[in-house]
Design a protein around this motif. Structure first.
Motif, PDB file in Angstrom:
ATOM      1  N   LEU A   1      25.276  42.623  45.835  1.00  0.00           N
ATOM      2  CA  LEU A   1      25.700  43.072  43.961  1.00  0.00           C
ATOM      3  C   LEU A   1      27.362  44.632  44.234  1.00  0.00           C
ATOM      4  CD1 LEU A   1      25.801  44.323  41.248  1.00  0.00           C
ATOM      5  CD2 LEU A   1      24.446  46.315  42.069  1.00  0.00           C
ATOM      6  N   SER A   2      28.523  44.456  44.337  1.00  0.00           N
ATOM      7  CA  SER A   2      29.084  44.482  43.687  1.00  0.00           C
ATOM      8  C   SER A   2      29.694  45.056  42.702  1.00  0.00           C
ATOM      9  CB  SER A   2      30.612  43.401  44.629  1.00  0.00           C
ATOM     10  OG  SER A   2      31.909  45.046  45.053  1.00  0.00           O
ATOM     11  N   PHE A   3      30.133  46.436  42.948  1.00  0.00           N
ATOM     12  CA  PHE A   3      30.571  47.574  41.168  1.00  0.00           C
ATOM     13  C   PHE A   3      32.433  47.605  41.135  1.00  0.00           C
ATOM     14  CE2 PHE A   3      26.643  49.089  41.132  1.00  0.00           C
ATOM     15  CZ  PHE A   3      26.598  49.205  40.348  1.00  0.00           C
TER      16      PHE A   3
ATOM     17  N   SER B   1      35.035  41.301  53.384  1.00  0.00           N
ATOM     18  CA  SER B   1      35.015  41.561  54.589  1.00  0.00           C
ATOM     19  C   SER B   1      34.997  39.920  55.407  1.00  0.00           C
ATOM     20  CB  SER B   1      34.324  42.419  55.317  1.00  0.00           C
ATOM     21  OG  SER B   1      33.284  41.808  55.995  1.00  0.00           O
ATOM     22  N   ALA B   2      35.674  39.530  56.553  1.00  0.00           N
ATOM     23  CA  ALA B   2      35.458  38.335  56.590  1.00  0.00           C
ATOM     24  C   ALA B   2      34.174  37.709  57.495  1.00  0.00           C
ATOM     25  CB  ALA B   2      35.852  38.078  58.450  1.00  0.00           C
ATOM     26  N   ARG B   3      33.355  39.348  57.544  1.00  0.00           N
ATOM     27  CA  ARG B   3      31.637  39.520  57.180  1.00  0.00           C
ATOM     28  C   ARG B   3      31.358  38.842  55.954  1.00  0.00           C
ATOM     29  NH1 ARG B   3      29.689  44.203  61.247  1.00  0.00           N
ATOM     30  NH2 ARG B   3      29.918  43.623  63.460  1.00  0.00           N
ATOM     31  N   TYR B   4      30.849  39.119  54.946  1.00  0.00           N
ATOM     32  CA  TYR B   4      30.827  39.251  54.010  1.00  0.00           C
ATOM     33  C   TYR B   4      30.777  37.800  53.347  1.00  0.00           C
ATOM     34  CZ  TYR B   4      30.599  38.925  48.985  1.00  0.00           C
ATOM     35  OH  TYR B   4      30.265  38.337  47.558  1.00  0.00           O
ATOM     36  N   LEU B   5      32.256  37.349  53.853  1.00  0.00           N
ATOM     37  CA  LEU B   5      32.805  35.580  53.115  1.00  0.00           C
ATOM     38  C   LEU B   5      32.180  34.954  53.637  1.00  0.00           C
ATOM     39  CD1 LEU B   5      36.305  37.295  52.014  1.00  0.00           C
ATOM     40  CD2 LEU B   5      34.878  36.193  50.953  1.00  0.00           C
ATOM     41  N   ALA B   6      31.605  34.881  54.874  1.00  0.00           N
ATOM     42  CA  ALA B   6      31.050  33.890  55.757  1.00  0.00           C
ATOM     43  C   ALA B   6      29.892  33.472  55.821  1.00  0.00           C
ATOM     44  CB  ALA B   6      31.538  34.268  57.334  1.00  0.00           C
ATOM     45  N   ALA B   7      29.575  34.971  54.821  1.00  0.00           N
ATOM     46  CA  ALA B   7      27.747  34.462  54.366  1.00  0.00           C
ATOM     47  C   ALA B   7      28.075  34.502  53.071  1.00  0.00           C
ATOM     48  CB  ALA B   7      27.323  35.390  54.967  1.00  0.00           C
ATOM     49  N   GLU B   8      28.291  34.011  52.629  1.00  0.00           N
ATOM     50  CA  GLU B   8      28.518  34.573  51.104  1.00  0.00           C
ATOM     51  C   GLU B   8      27.557  34.021  50.292  1.00  0.00           C
ATOM     52  OE1 GLU B   8      31.413  36.332  47.575  1.00  0.00           O
ATOM     53  OE2 GLU B   8      32.072  33.881  48.290  1.00  0.00           O
ATOM     54  N   ALA B   9      27.851  32.515  50.748  1.00  0.00           N
ATOM     55  CA  ALA B   9      26.211  31.549  50.193  1.00  0.00           C
ATOM     56  C   ALA B   9      25.314  31.584  50.220  1.00  0.00           C
ATOM     57  CB  ALA B   9      28.021  30.340  50.627  1.00  0.00           C
TER      58      ALA B   9
ATOM     59  N   ASP C   1       9.550  42.181  47.270  1.00  0.00           N
ATOM     60  CA  ASP C   1      10.182  41.053  46.454  1.00  0.00           C
ATOM     61  C   ASP C   1      11.445  40.525  46.171  1.00  0.00           C
ATOM     62  OD1 ASP C   1       7.393  40.331  45.322  1.00  0.00           O
ATOM     63  OD2 ASP C   1       7.604  41.883  44.768  1.00  0.00           O
ATOM     64  N   VAL C   2      12.520  41.239  46.247  1.00  0.00           N
ATOM     65  CA  VAL C   2      13.790  41.456  46.369  1.00  0.00           C
ATOM     66  C   VAL C   2      14.379  42.716  47.207  1.00  0.00           C
ATOM     67  CG1 VAL C   2      15.628  41.596  44.441  1.00  0.00           C
ATOM     68  CG2 VAL C   2      13.692  40.744  43.645  1.00  0.00           C
ATOM     69  N   VAL C   3      15.271  42.283  47.834  1.00  0.00           N
ATOM     70  CA  VAL C   3      16.334  42.612  48.446  1.00  0.00           C
ATOM     71  C   VAL C   3      18.158  42.701  48.401  1.00  0.00           C
ATOM     72  CG1 VAL C   3      17.843  43.239  50.884  1.00  0.00           C
ATOM     73  CG2 VAL C   3      15.913  42.306  50.571  1.00  0.00           C
ATOM     74  N   LEU C   4      18.341  44.239  47.420  1.00  0.00           N
ATOM     75  CA  LEU C   4      19.147  43.916  46.775  1.00  0.00           C
ATOM     76  C   LEU C   4      20.113  44.992  47.468  1.00  0.00           C
ATOM     77  CD1 LEU C   4      21.229  44.187  43.827  1.00  0.00           C
ATOM     78  CD2 LEU C   4      19.873  46.460  43.515  1.00  0.00           C
ATOM     79  N   ALA C   5      21.413  44.363  47.840  1.00  0.00           N
ATOM     80  CA  ALA C   5      22.120  45.102  48.544  1.00  0.00           C
ATOM     81  C   ALA C   5      23.823  45.685  47.912  1.00  0.00           C
ATOM     82  CB  ALA C   5      22.116  44.214  49.924  1.00  0.00           C
ATOM     83  N   ILE C   6      23.943  46.359  48.204  1.00  0.00           N
ATOM     84  CA  ILE C   6      25.078  46.970  47.090  1.00  0.00           C
ATOM     85  C   ILE C   6      26.181  47.015  48.391  1.00  0.00           C
ATOM     86  CG2 ILE C   6      25.585  49.117  45.501  1.00  0.00           C
ATOM     87  CD1 ILE C   6      23.606  49.197  44.511  1.00  0.00           C
ATOM     88  N   LYS C   7      27.026  46.579  48.155  1.00  0.00           N
ATOM     89  CA  LYS C   7      28.643  46.917  48.606  1.00  0.00           C
ATOM     90  C   LYS C   7      28.225  46.794  50.561  1.00  0.00           C
ATOM     91  CE  LYS C   7      33.406  48.413  48.957  1.00  0.00           C
ATOM     92  NZ  LYS C   7      34.515  48.188  47.597  1.00  0.00           N
ATOM     93  N   THR C   8      27.450  45.548  50.411  1.00  0.00           N
ATOM     94  CA  THR C   8      27.198  45.987  52.396  1.00  0.00           C
ATOM     95  C   THR C   8      27.932  45.009  53.354  1.00  0.00           C
ATOM     96  OG1 THR C   8      25.517  44.293  52.153  1.00  0.00           O
ATOM     97  CG2 THR C   8      24.866  46.809  51.609  1.00  0.00           C
ATOM     98  N   ILE C   9      29.473  44.496  52.814  1.00  0.00           N
ATOM     99  CA  ILE C   9      30.294  44.011  53.435  1.00  0.00           C
ATOM    100  C   ILE C   9      30.386  44.545  55.171  1.00  0.00           C
ATOM    101  CG2 ILE C   9      31.002  43.409  50.913  1.00  0.00           C
ATOM    102  CD1 ILE C   9      33.918  45.313  52.089  1.00  0.00           C
ATOM    103  N   TYR C  10      30.228  45.494  54.926  1.00  0.00           N
ATOM    104  CA  TYR C  10      30.701  46.038  56.828  1.00  0.00           C
ATOM    105  C   TYR C  10      30.289  45.491  57.066  1.00  0.00           C
ATOM    106  CZ  TYR C  10      33.687  48.795  53.461  1.00  0.00           C
ATOM    107  OH  TYR C  10      34.206  49.527  52.778  1.00  0.00           O
TER     108      TYR C  10
END
Length: 335
Positions: A104-106, A116-124, A78-87
């Motif tokens: 989720l990021s601590f 990362s550029a990858r994460y920021l491009a997809a954050e929305a 039901d939920v995918v919880l990704a923890i700092k998968t920015i790379y």
């Protein structure tokens, strides 16, 4: 609720405790461990790619995609919880069929070290971006994301009080990594609390290869090792990461949970968690922290009282990883 947790699943990590918290909340959980991304020597191609380029190599992306396929075989989360998968390529996680996708990021997700550029491009594209840094919320929103602030948490399996306050070996201690802005801490503790101080964490021995007179120094402690060493300390220093602009951190919650007297930097969020002089001691400089710790050394009854009050405040304040799992489910509207 069925939850797929993707993150560093080594025992004692925030990711592992987050998964355990969802299990404790009654959710069905499967894990995908990404700790292998950080394995190898400091100079290996993979580690260089992660630390310098902020990107997983193609083999890393392929491995994550394969392990996600294996974890979701016969399991529809039901939920995918990704923890700092920015790379990683973000679509590897975002394309998993699920009702909600949460990142989720601590850490501070405006600190270049934690994005990362990858994460920021997809954050929305994430349904929710969970942060333990309240100042991140307006920044994430300005980038088009949907932020959600959540306090840090403690894991009762490891962050527990097993030793009476008066029986603890060290009068004062710090558990955390060596950083440039705190590099003089071991000498300061060793000189003011000789034979009764300890520093535990990565990179300290690299900075002090011959040790420090009057102070014990140990490598990083995780899981049950953390429980043992944390229960040997009376006064626990909580030093925040200035590069993350911390107002509180996981250690703010874990320190009282293990029965230590909280000696923390004076911030707005620490004042929300604690009352100075009643459930913690708050300071604005290391010199001030030393004076407060010396006062507690001379007044052990008051020290024990403040430590107990801080422990009770956190223990009964809904600050476990289970509490956070319940909170997140409510925020998502998924049961």
């Amino acid at each position: 609720m069925k939850v797929l947790v993707v993150g560093d699943m080594r025992e004692g990590t925030n990711s592992k405790s987050t998964a355990a918290g969802h299990v404790a909340a009654g959710h069905t959980v499967r894990e995908v461990d990404t700790s292998w991304l950080f394995e190898g020597s400091r100079f290996s191609p993979r580690r260089w790619s992660v630390s310098k380029a902020r990107i997983a190599d193609p083999f890393g992306d392929a491995r994550l995609a394969r392990e996600i396929r294996e974890a979701t075989s016969g399991f529809a989360p039901d939920v995918v919880l990704a923890i700092k998968t920015i790379y990683f390529k973000q679509e590897i996680v975002l394309d998993i069929p699920a009702e909600r996708h949460v990142h989720l990021s601590f850490d501070d997700v405006s600190n270049p070290d934690n994005v990362s550029a990858r994460y920021l491009a997809a954050e929305a594209e994430w349904d929710l971006v969970v942060t333990t840094k309240r100042h991140n919320c307006s920044e994430i929103e300005a980038r088009g994301g949907r932020p959600y602030f959540m306090w840090a948490a403690y894991d009762p399996r490891y962050h527990r009080c097993d030793t009476e306050f008066s029986s603890r070996k060290y009068g004062i201690g710090f558990i955390g990594a060596a950083r440039r802005d705190r590099i003089g801490l071991p000498s300061l503790l060793g000189s003011h609390f000789p034979g009764s101080s300890i520093v535990v964490g990565p990179r300290w021995e690299r900075a002090y290869p011959r040790g420090v007179p009057g102070l014990e120094m140990r490598a990083a402690a995780m899981g049950t090792d953390y429980t043992i060493v944390a229960n040997s300390i009376k006064v626990g220093l909580v030093l925040l990461n200035s590069e993350n602009r911390d107002q509180h951190t996981n250690r703010s919650i874990e320190t009282p949970a293990v029965g230590q007297l909280v000696l923390a930097q004076d911030t707005v969020e620490h004042r929300e968690l604690f009352t100075h002089g009643e459930s913690a001691l708050l300071f604005s400089s290391l010199e001030g922290a030393i004076r407060l710790a010396q006062q507690m050394r001379e007044d052990p009854w008051t020290a024990a009282r403040i430590a107990a009050a801080g422990t009770e405040k956190i223990r009964y304040g809904a600050h476990t990883y289970r509490d956070r799992a319940v909170q997140l489910a409510d925020a998502l509207g998924v049961s």
